[in-house]
Design an enzyme around this catalytic site. Sequence first.
Site, PDB file in Angstrom:
ATOM      1  N   THR A 280      65.675  -4.946  -8.692  1.00 47.88           N
ATOM      2  CA  THR A 280      64.329  -4.872  -8.452  1.00 47.88           C
ATOM      3  C   THR A 280      64.138  -4.696  -6.944  1.00 47.88           C
ATOM      4  OG1 THR A 280      63.940  -6.189 -10.340  1.00 47.88           O
ATOM      5  CG2 THR A 280      62.096  -5.822  -8.733  1.00 47.88           C
TER       6      THR A 280
ATOM      7  N   CYS B 261      75.587 -11.240  15.268  1.00 46.92           N
ATOM      8  CA  CYS B 261      76.350 -11.675  14.158  1.00 46.92           C
ATOM      9  C   CYS B 261      78.073 -12.109  14.417  1.00 46.92           C
ATOM     10  CB  CYS B 261      76.787 -10.303  13.422  1.00 46.92           C
ATOM     11  SG  CYS B 261      75.602  -9.057  13.474  1.00 46.92           S
TER      12      CYS B 261
END
Length: 377
Positions: A234, A319
Site C-alpha cells: 500500500t 550510514c
Amino acid sequence: MKKIYLDYAATTPVKANVLEKMMPFFTDKFANPSSIHSFGEEAVFALDDSRKAVAQFLNSHQREVVFTASATEANNMAVLGASNNGHIITSSFEHEAVLGPCKTHTDVTYLPVYKEGVVKVEDVLKEIKENTTLISIMYVNSEIGTIQPIKEIGEALEEVNKNRKNKILFHTDAVQAANYLSCDVNNLKVDLLTLSGHKIYGPKGVGVLYVREGSKISQILYGAHQERGHRPGTENIPAIVGMGEAIRSIDVNDSKKTKTMRDKVIDGITSSISGAALNGSRENRIANNINITFTGVEGESMLIALNEEGIAVSTGSACASNSLSPSHVLLSLGLSHRAAHGSLRITLGSMTTEKEIDELLTKLPPIVERLREISGR
Ligand SMILES: Cc1ncc(COP(=O)(O)O)c(C=O)c1O
C-alpha cells in the site's frame, strides 16, 4: 547555546509547505488508493499529482515514476532487477545501497575513482563485456560531493548500445544531486535513476526509482500490483504527497549562495589549519559539500568536540558512521587508513547562514590544535 546543523547530506528538515501539504493525508484523507470508493479516489488523485511533479522534475513520463519506501529500496530494485545475472559495472565508492546488492553478484567490475574522486568515461567503456547488463554510477558522491560525468557516460553508452542486441541499462543514484543539479533523464541519457525524499526537504521513508519505458527490470518484491508491480505494498500517501511537494520546491539554479559559503569554509579551514586538505575535486563538486582530512587528528574526536560547541557535522555518510572501519569512499581516493580516520564532512543547506559558517571557522582551529597537543602529533 544555539545549535548549528551542518549535516544536510545526512538528512534535511521537512519544509513548512511540504508538511502542510502532507498533514490532511494522515487524518481526513486517509484512504487506500486501491479502494474504489470516493475516499480512495481522493488518494489516487494525490498519488497522481505527486507522480506528475516527479515526472516534471525528471522530464519523464508519469508512468516511468515508481514510488518506493526509500532510496535504498530503489537502488536495490535497480541493481537486482536490472542486472539479470549479467556483468555489472559500478564504481568503488558507491553508496552501500548499490554496493550491497552488487556483492550478491559474482561478475562485477568496481571502477577506480582516482585522487579527484571522479570516474573516467574511458574506464567505463573499457570494461564493457559481451554479457554486461548494467552500469550503475552515482551522480554525486555522498561523502565527498564529487560530481560524476553521468551525461558523458550516457552519451557514450548510447553509441555502444546501437551495436548491441542485449542493451546495457544505465542507472544513477541521484540522491545527493537533486537539490543542485538537473536530473533530466533524457539529457543525462539514463534508464534508471534514484531519488530520496528526506534529502530534498521532504519526509523520510519515501524514494523514487525512475524506470525508462521498455527497460526490462525484474521484480524483486512480490505482492499486489501497486506501482505497476514494481513496488507492491500500500502506497505511503502522506510521504508520497510530501515527496511531490518537496520536488516542486527545488530550484537547481539557486545554489550560488551555498557555493559561496562552501568556498569560504574550504578556504577558511585549509588556510588557518596546517595539515588540512580537501578530499576530492574542488571543481567537480556539489554546492554544499566540504570534506577535509586533518593530519594527526581523529575525525570522531573533532566531531565530539564540535558537538560540545553545538555544531553538528559528520565523519562520513550517516550510514557508515556507526562503523569503526574507515570510510570506503576515502580509501578509494588512495588515502591511508589513518588519514581516512581523520576526516570531517561538513554539508550546508537551505537554512545555513554566514554567521553559522563564521562560528564554525572560529571554533574549529583551536579544537584541532588542542586535539593534536593531546595526541602528541
Ligand atoms: C547517495 C545515497 N544513496 C542512497 C541513500 C539512501 O537513502 P535512503 O535513506 O532514502 O534509503 C543515501 C543516504 O544517505 C545516499 O546518500
